[in-house]
Design a protein around this motif. Sequence first.
Motif, short mmCIF file in Angstrom:
data_model
loop_
_atom_site.label_atom_id
_atom_site.label_comp_id
_atom_site.label_asym_id
_atom_site.label_seq_id
_atom_site.Cartn_x
_atom_site.Cartn_y
_atom_site.Cartn_z
N THR A 222 0.67 -0.96 0.08
CA THR A 222 -0.14 -0.17 0.22
C THR A 222 0.81 1.58 0.05
N ARG A 223 0.80 2.02 -0.93
CA ARG A 223 1.06 3.49 -0.56
C ARG A 223 0.38 4.61 -0.55
N TYR A 224 1.06 5.47 0.25
CA TYR A 224 0.42 6.86 1.09
C TYR A 224 0.37 7.54 -0.19
N PRO A 225 -0.68 8.47 0.48
CA PRO A 225 -0.45 9.47 -0.88
C PRO A 225 0.79 10.83 -0.08
N LEU A 226 1.04 11.94 -0.95
CA LEU A 226 2.00 12.50 -0.92
C LEU A 226 1.85 13.67 0.39
N SER A 227 2.41 13.69 1.36
CA SER A 227 1.55 14.66 1.84
C SER A 227 3.18 16.11 2.30
#
Length: 235
Positions: A84-89
């Motif tokens: 799982t890749r999380y959104p860029l923050s």
Amino acid sequence: MSVLLLKLAAPLQSWGVASRFARRETQQYPSKSGVLGLIAAARGHRRTDPIEEELTDLAFGVRVDQQGTLVRDFQTATSLDDRTRYPLSQRYYLADAVFVAAVQGDPELLRGIRDALRHPRYPLYLGRRSCPVTESLVLGDILDATLPEALKTAEWQASSWYRRRQPAIVRLPIYRDRLPGEAPDPLPERVRDVPVSFDPVRREYGWREVRAEHTQIDNPDPAPGHSPMAVFGGS
């Protein structure tokens, strides 16, 4: 009343009061909730512990001694199994800023806070864990003064390189709580900045009224004057 002064200075600070989702912003000066959280950590309180009323009852203010530079950092993250890749923050910080913070309250309580900050139970951060404290926080001893008096008369804490770039007289902004008995501002600034719970599962904050003021001080190391006609012998 009595006042304890703190120096908040480090390569990076971040004092968010309105961060949402993948955008983590910072206020231009330290938040009351952030400084009370720092004090609570020094006293050995866990995030899930109830916040003591004696802390939230402290009057709080801050003076901007060295205005930092706003910087933005981009961060990415993946799950441990890399599925799982999380959104860029986007995360915002203040670089090379220096503030004088003040808390006003019972002198016995302030002495306990002073001692805890000198020998903290948990690591201390200036807003976020990526912003550790890098020098002593406590400025001198407990003062017999009001919050506005202490913030207006405290010694200027700016770095020498910063002072040399400033004029002979410097105007320092002050942001503080409205004290009991003071008339309310016609158009008050209200921020959601009084901690109700630091529990990561459900953080809660109440509202407080912020009063904006300033003080003027003499700069011992002002920037040298410059005249474009000096090279021709003029003034």
